[in-house]
Scaffold this motif. Structure first.
Motif, PDB file in Angstrom:
ATOM      1  N   ILE A 172       0.840  -1.206   0.000  1.00  0.00           N
ATOM      2  CA  ILE A 172       0.000   0.000   0.000  1.00  0.00           C
ATOM      3  C   ILE A 172       0.872   1.252   0.000  1.00  0.00           C
ATOM      4  O   ILE A 172       0.571   2.231  -0.669  1.00  0.00           O
ATOM      5  CB  ILE A 172      -0.962  -0.008   1.202  1.00  0.00           C
ATOM      6  CG1 ILE A 172      -1.923  -1.183   1.086  1.00  0.00           C
ATOM      7  CG2 ILE A 172      -1.722   1.293   1.306  1.00  0.00           C
ATOM      8  CD1 ILE A 172      -2.772  -1.422   2.302  1.00  0.00           C
ATOM      9  N   MET A 173       1.976   1.211   0.740  1.00  0.00           N
ATOM     10  CA  MET A 173       2.908   2.340   0.799  1.00  0.00           C
ATOM     11  C   MET A 173       3.511   2.608  -0.584  1.00  0.00           C
ATOM     12  O   MET A 173       3.548   3.755  -1.034  1.00  0.00           O
ATOM     13  CB  MET A 173       4.009   2.025   1.812  1.00  0.00           C
ATOM     14  CG  MET A 173       5.179   2.965   1.799  1.00  0.00           C
ATOM     15  SD  MET A 173       6.496   2.424   2.887  1.00  0.00           S
ATOM     16  CE  MET A 173       7.083   0.972   2.057  1.00  0.00           C
ATOM     17  N   TYR A 174       3.955   1.557  -1.259  1.00  0.00           N
ATOM     18  CA  TYR A 174       4.564   1.734  -2.576  1.00  0.00           C
ATOM     19  C   TYR A 174       3.538   2.196  -3.615  1.00  0.00           C
ATOM     20  O   TYR A 174       3.849   2.992  -4.486  1.00  0.00           O
ATOM     21  CB  TYR A 174       5.242   0.443  -3.036  1.00  0.00           C
ATOM     22  CG  TYR A 174       6.584   0.220  -2.372  1.00  0.00           C
ATOM     23  CD1 TYR A 174       7.695   0.963  -2.756  1.00  0.00           C
ATOM     24  CD2 TYR A 174       6.740  -0.716  -1.367  1.00  0.00           C
ATOM     25  CE1 TYR A 174       8.931   0.781  -2.163  1.00  0.00           C
ATOM     26  CE2 TYR A 174       7.970  -0.915  -0.758  1.00  0.00           C
ATOM     27  CZ  TYR A 174       9.058  -0.165  -1.153  1.00  0.00           C
ATOM     28  OH  TYR A 174      10.267  -0.335  -0.559  1.00  0.00           O
ATOM     29  N   GLU A 175       2.315   1.699  -3.516  1.00  0.00           N
ATOM     30  CA  GLU A 175       1.272   2.146  -4.443  1.00  0.00           C
ATOM     31  C   GLU A 175       0.935   3.618  -4.227  1.00  0.00           C
ATOM     32  O   GLU A 175       0.738   4.366  -5.178  1.00  0.00           O
ATOM     33  CB  GLU A 175       0.020   1.286  -4.282  1.00  0.00           C
ATOM     34  CG  GLU A 175       0.179  -0.105  -4.851  1.00  0.00           C
ATOM     35  CD  GLU A 175      -1.000  -1.010  -4.558  1.00  0.00           C
ATOM     36  OE1 GLU A 175      -2.050  -0.509  -4.115  1.00  0.00           O
ATOM     37  OE2 GLU A 175      -0.859  -2.223  -4.774  1.00  0.00           O
ATOM     38  N   PHE A 176       0.891   4.054  -2.956  1.00  0.00           N
ATOM     39  CA  PHE A 176       0.640   5.467  -2.666  1.00  0.00           C
ATOM     40  C   PHE A 176       1.770   6.330  -3.218  1.00  0.00           C
ATOM     41  O   PHE A 176       1.527   7.373  -3.832  1.00  0.00           O
ATOM     42  CB  PHE A 176       0.483   5.701  -1.164  1.00  0.00           C
ATOM     43  CG  PHE A 176       0.370   7.149  -0.803  1.00  0.00           C
ATOM     44  CD1 PHE A 176      -0.825   7.822  -0.989  1.00  0.00           C
ATOM     45  CD2 PHE A 176       1.456   7.855  -0.332  1.00  0.00           C
ATOM     46  CE1 PHE A 176      -0.938   9.173  -0.693  1.00  0.00           C
ATOM     47  CE2 PHE A 176       1.357   9.201  -0.033  1.00  0.00           C
ATOM     48  CZ  PHE A 176       0.152   9.855  -0.221  1.00  0.00           C
ATOM     49  N   LEU A 177       3.013   5.918  -3.013  1.00  0.00           N
ATOM     50  CA  LEU A 177       4.158   6.679  -3.517  1.00  0.00           C
ATOM     51  C   LEU A 177       4.105   6.769  -5.044  1.00  0.00           C
ATOM     52  O   LEU A 177       4.377   7.831  -5.615  1.00  0.00           O
ATOM     53  CB  LEU A 177       5.476   6.037  -3.066  1.00  0.00           C
ATOM     54  CG  LEU A 177       6.751   6.704  -3.565  1.00  0.00           C
ATOM     55  CD1 LEU A 177       6.837   8.153  -3.103  1.00  0.00           C
ATOM     56  CD2 LEU A 177       7.970   5.925  -3.116  1.00  0.00           C
TER      57      LEU A 177
END
Length: 183
Positions: free
Chosen positions: A98-103
């Motif tokens: 989720i963190m990488y998708e948000f970034l």
């Protein structure tokens, strides 16, 4: 299916950082550990503050896909009209895919939508592996509906890495696609 930037990190970025930093192994290479979105609601102390806080939590939930945690005042400050335990903002901590998708959405969709965007500042590193980016309004995210915005509110996006210095953190974020200003 893993996030595009997570694959990019494991296939390309980690190897480049290993060579550039002359690290002994891949575990010594800095990596992104979490992204924290935080918004303080100045009107939270007033009567209409509950509605403002509710709107911001709805916006953050839409942006991140996670339910925000309401932050409360740790102590009373009479000059600001804040009482201990009073709701004063909200935050979300993102980790993993989720963190990488948000970034990925942040650097490829959201930041280019900012008017007169020339890159993010290089002066917001803390020297211990974190970088904070301030956004002035929540309307730049495509997930936010116009009806939810009663007033433009900003938020801080903090990237927490395992880097030991600002230089390591900057290099990691630049290789992940964060557009820094040219100095």
């Amino acid at each position: 299916m893993t996030a595009r930037l997570k694959q990019l990190y494991s296939k390309e970025v980690a190897g480049k950082l290993l060579k550039q930093l002359a690290a002994k192994n891949l575990f010594a290479v800095p990596r992104l550990s979490k992204i924290v979105l935080n918004s303080g609601i100045g009107e939270a102390k007033k009567a209409e503050g509950a509605k403002a806080l509710e709107n911001m939590t709805q916006v953050m939930a839409a942006i991140t896909g996670q339910k925000p945690v309401v932050t409360r005042a740790k102590k009373s400050i009479s000059n600001f009209g804040i009482r201990r335990g009073q709701s004063i903002g909200c935050r979300v901590t993102l980790r993993g895919d989720i963190m990488y998708e948000f970034l990925d959405r942040l650097v490829s969709i959201v930041l280019p939508r900012v008017r007169d965007f020339k890159g993010v500042s290089t002066k917001s590193f803390d020297g211990r592996g974190s970088y904070t980016l301030g956004l002035r309004e929540q309307g730049i995210f495509p997930e936010v509906k116009f009806e939810w915005i009663d007033k433009p509110r900003g938020m801080n996006v903090t990237f927490v890495t395992t880097g030991k210095s600002s230089a390591e953190t900057r290099e990691l974020l630049a290789l992940l696609g964060v557009p820094f200003q040219r100095s």
